[in-house]
Design a protein around this motif. Structure first.
Motif, PDB file in Angstrom:
ATOM      1  N   ASP A 114       0.809  -1.222   0.000  1.00 26.64           N
ATOM      2  CA  ASP A 114       0.000   0.000   0.000  1.00 26.64           C
ATOM      3  C   ASP A 114       0.839   1.268   0.000  1.00 26.64           C
ATOM      4  OD1 ASP A 114       1.057  -0.114   2.479  1.00 26.64           O
ATOM      5  OD2 ASP A 114      -0.841  -0.224   3.587  1.00 26.64           O
ATOM      6  N   GLY A 115       2.114   1.176  -0.345  1.00 26.02           N
ATOM      7  CA  GLY A 115       2.945   2.370  -0.403  1.00 26.02           C
ATOM      8  C   GLY A 115       4.360   2.051  -0.834  1.00 26.02           C
ATOM      9  N   GLU A 116       5.109   3.109  -1.111  1.00 30.03           N
ATOM     10  CA  GLU A 116       6.483   2.923  -1.535  1.00 30.03           C
ATOM     11  C   GLU A 116       7.387   2.653  -0.331  1.00 30.03           C
ATOM     12  OE1 GLU A 116       7.853   2.875  -4.650  1.00 30.03           O
ATOM     13  OE2 GLU A 116       5.775   2.795  -5.295  1.00 30.03           O
ATOM     14  N   VAL A 117       8.380   1.802  -0.528  1.00 29.80           N
ATOM     15  CA  VAL A 117       9.408   1.575   0.479  1.00 29.80           C
ATOM     16  C   VAL A 117      10.554   2.537   0.177  1.00 29.80           C
ATOM     17  CG1 VAL A 117      10.927  -0.121   1.528  1.00 29.80           C
ATOM     18  CG2 VAL A 117       8.735  -0.857   0.574  1.00 29.80           C
ATOM     19  N   ASP A 118      11.010   3.291   1.196  1.00 31.35           N
ATOM     20  CA  ASP A 118      12.059   4.281   0.975  1.00 31.35           C
ATOM     21  C   ASP A 118      13.428   3.634   1.208  1.00 31.35           C
ATOM     22  OD1 ASP A 118      13.514   6.526   0.596  1.00 31.35           O
ATOM     23  OD2 ASP A 118      12.852   7.572   2.406  1.00 31.35           O
ATOM     24  N   PHE A 119      14.186   3.478   0.126  1.00 28.76           N
ATOM     25  CA  PHE A 119      15.505   2.836   0.214  1.00 28.76           C
ATOM     26  C   PHE A 119      16.628   3.847   0.443  1.00 28.76           C
ATOM     27  CE2 PHE A 119      13.374   0.056  -3.171  1.00 28.76           C
ATOM     28  CZ  PHE A 119      12.826  -0.789  -2.216  1.00 28.76           C
ATOM     29  N   GLU A 120      16.386   5.106   0.096  1.00 26.65           N
ATOM     30  CA  GLU A 120      17.459   6.097   0.031  1.00 26.65           C
ATOM     31  C   GLU A 120      18.219   6.291   1.351  1.00 26.65           C
ATOM     32  OE1 GLU A 120      19.916   7.997  -2.341  1.00 26.65           O
ATOM     33  OE2 GLU A 120      18.112   6.931  -2.999  1.00 26.65           O
ATOM     34  N   PRO A 121      17.540   6.231   2.523  1.00 29.77           N
ATOM     35  CA  PRO A 121      18.302   6.423   3.775  1.00 29.77           C
ATOM     36  C   PRO A 121      19.412   5.397   3.989  1.00 29.77           C
ATOM     37  CG  PRO A 121      15.945   6.645   4.185  1.00 29.77           C
ATOM     38  CD  PRO A 121      16.091   6.133   2.786  1.00 29.77           C
ATOM     39  N   TYR A 122      19.367   4.295   3.267  1.00 33.87           N
ATOM     40  CA  TYR A 122      20.355   3.221   3.457  1.00 33.87           C
ATOM     41  C   TYR A 122      21.528   3.311   2.475  1.00 33.87           C
ATOM     42  CZ  TYR A 122      16.406   1.383   6.076  1.00 33.87           C
ATOM     43  OH  TYR A 122      15.358   1.249   6.959  1.00 33.87           O
ATOM     44  N   ARG A 123      21.487   4.289   1.558  1.00 31.00           N
ATOM     45  CA  ARG A 123      22.493   4.322   0.484  1.00 31.00           C
ATOM     46  C   ARG A 123      23.917   4.424   1.036  1.00 31.00           C
ATOM     47  NH1 ARG A 123      22.513   5.135  -4.997  1.00 31.00           N
ATOM     48  NH2 ARG A 123      20.277   5.616  -5.003  1.00 31.00           N
ATOM     49  N   GLY A 124      24.159   5.347   1.976  1.00 32.88           N
ATOM     50  CA  GLY A 124      25.514   5.551   2.475  1.00 32.88           C
ATOM     51  C   GLY A 124      26.102   4.299   3.106  1.00 32.88           C
ATOM     52  N   GLU A 125      25.337   3.646   3.995  1.00 33.54           N
ATOM     53  CA  GLU A 125      25.878   2.455   4.647  1.00 33.54           C
ATOM     54  C   GLU A 125      26.032   1.305   3.663  1.00 33.54           C
ATOM     55  OE1 GLU A 125      23.150  -0.029   7.204  1.00 33.54           O
ATOM     56  OE2 GLU A 125      22.121   1.890   7.427  1.00 33.54           O
ATOM     57  N   LEU A 126      25.182   1.253   2.643  1.00 27.47           N
ATOM     58  CA  LEU A 126      25.327   0.211   1.620  1.00 27.47           C
ATOM     59  C   LEU A 126      26.580   0.445   0.772  1.00 27.47           C
ATOM     60  CD1 LEU A 126      21.619  -0.221   0.482  1.00 27.47           C
ATOM     61  CD2 LEU A 126      23.026  -1.978   1.583  1.00 27.47           C
ATOM     62  N   VAL A 127      26.888   1.706   0.465  1.00 27.67           N
ATOM     63  CA  VAL A 127      28.119   2.002  -0.276  1.00 27.67           C
ATOM     64  C   VAL A 127      29.333   1.567   0.545  1.00 27.67           C
ATOM     65  CG1 VAL A 127      29.591   3.837  -1.203  1.00 27.67           C
ATOM     66  CG2 VAL A 127      27.137   3.866  -1.668  1.00 27.67           C
ATOM     67  N   ALA A 128      29.312   1.850   1.850  1.00 26.77           N
ATOM     68  CA  ALA A 128      30.422   1.431   2.713  1.00 26.77           C
ATOM     69  C   ALA A 128      30.533  -0.096   2.754  1.00 26.77           C
ATOM     70  CB  ALA A 128      30.231   1.993   4.122  1.00 26.77           C
ATOM     71  N   TYR A 129      29.392  -0.783   2.788  1.00 22.35           N
ATOM     72  CA  TYR A 129      29.402  -2.246   2.792  1.00 22.35           C
ATOM     73  C   TYR A 129      29.988  -2.795   1.492  1.00 22.35           C
ATOM     74  CZ  TYR A 129      27.577  -7.021   2.410  1.00 22.35           C
ATOM     75  OH  TYR A 129      27.460  -8.377   2.225  1.00 22.35           O
ATOM     76  N   CYS A 130      29.478  -2.295   0.375  1.00 25.12           N
ATOM     77  CA  CYS A 130      29.980  -2.784  -0.919  1.00 25.12           C
ATOM     78  C   CYS A 130      31.454  -2.426  -1.097  1.00 25.12           C
ATOM     79  CB  CYS A 130      29.135  -2.228  -2.061  1.00 25.12           C
ATOM     80  SG  CYS A 130      27.435  -2.871  -2.102  1.00 25.12           S
ATOM     81  N   TYR A 131      31.871  -1.271  -0.565  1.00 25.49           N
ATOM     82  CA  TYR A 131      33.289  -0.906  -0.621  1.00 25.49           C
ATOM     83  C   TYR A 131      34.136  -1.927   0.137  1.00 25.49           C
ATOM     84  CZ  TYR A 131      37.666   1.291   0.692  1.00 25.49           C
ATOM     85  OH  TYR A 131      38.999   1.520   0.924  1.00 25.49           O
TER      86      TYR A 131
END
Length: 318
Positions: free
Chosen positions: A4-21
């Protein structure tokens, strides 16, 4: 939530970049892998079930699969000190090895990822020695503090397999070295030490630089595969740098991988300074223990540093 709505992924971008790094050892590639993660998550958003996992846990499962796919058949990203013995000739030719996928530094200012002690260069380099799935287990369990059950779900395996992989990964990273205490860049004593190093560097005062080094200080310069061990060779190499590029450098302070870092600007004949290198320093026991010097334009670009600074801008850089 999934229906019933969009899931907001953007707040996780920074920590995901650090993880993938941490997984792949390249900041630019980490950004691309997170973009792929976000795209996959958006396409699968209708199938996300909040009763089974949090958004964060679900995103890390996708990111882990993206990273493991990217790492298939891939050589690890090393630093020069991870490839062979230290050099014994400070006058050796500085020939870059462009066929080696070198480990890159992480530009702290680009993302707020909280505690950065687990981003330090030597630890990320040690992680690159691990098989990719062990690397994922180590980061997910030790750094990000997911439970063994969550990591088993993210990797499609069992809790005993996760625990076994974690034990092997811990042992391998401990063997790979640099498990000692590394000082934080914001520590007042560290800031003072780096300030003295910057002043000595700008003055091309090699004896003053050497006095700030640990006895077994390491100097390495990817993409040049050479590295040097000890104050003597560090100093002799710095003599060579200042003889080649002149004196009167300008230096700016920043951080990378949760460590103190410097942008070094070489003097230009007509005045002003041009960006030369990014130097990531490891401080331990009140001394500079390691300096990883990066000259790759792609690395310098990731830090958003100006290529040239005018004579007016060259003062007050500390």
């Amino acid at each position: 939530m999934a229906h019933d709505g969009e899931v907001d992924f953007e707040p996780y971008r920074g920590e995901l970049v650090a993880y993938c790094y941490r997984m792949v050892g390249s900041f630019h590639e980490a950004e691309d892998l997170v973009q792929e993660t976000m795209l996959r998550a958006w396409k699968a958003r209708e199938r996300y079930d909040p009763d089974r996992a949090s958004v964060r846990t679900w995103l890390y499962r996708i990111a882990t699969n993206v990273c493991l796919t990217a790492l298939e058949g891939r050589a690890r990203r090393p630093l020069p000190s991870g490839l062979g013995a230290a050099g014994d000739d400070p006058g050796a030719p500085l020939t870059p090895a462009l066929d080696v996928p070198w480990l890159q530094p992480f530009p702290d200012a680009r993302f707020d990822v909280g505690v950065r002690a687990d981003l330090r260069l030597a630890l990320v380099a040690a992680m690159q020695v691990l098989p990719p799935r062990q690397r994922a287990v180590l980061v997910l369990r030790e750094v990000l503090e997911f439970s063994a059950a969550e990591v088993a779900g993210q990797l499609g395996t069992t809790v005993p397999a996760v625990n076994s992989a974690l034990q092997r990964a811990r042992a391998a990273v401990a063997d790979a070295g640099d498990a000692g205490e590394v000082a934080e860049p914001g520590d007042p004593e560290v800031r003072a030490l780096i300030g003295r190093y910057m002043r000595a560097f700008e003055a091309a005062d090699v004896p003053a630089l050497v006095r700030l080094l640990a006895e077994d200080a390491v100097l390495e310069m990817p993409p040049v595969p050479l590295w040097y061990l000890g104050r003597r060779d560090y100093g002799l190499f710095m003599d060579r740098v200042f003889a080649m590029r002149g004196t009167g450098w300008a230096v700016r302070r920043l951080t990378a991988n949760g460590q103190p870092a410097l942008a070094a600007y070489a003097p230009e004949p007509g005045g002003g300074h041009r960006l030369h290198t990014l130097q990531v320093l490891t401080v331990a026991a009140g001394r500079v223990a390691r300096n990883a010097v990066f000259a790759d334009p792609a690395v310098l670009g990731a830090f958003g540093l100006p290529e040239r600074i005018s004579p007016e801008e060259s003062t007050g850089t500390r």
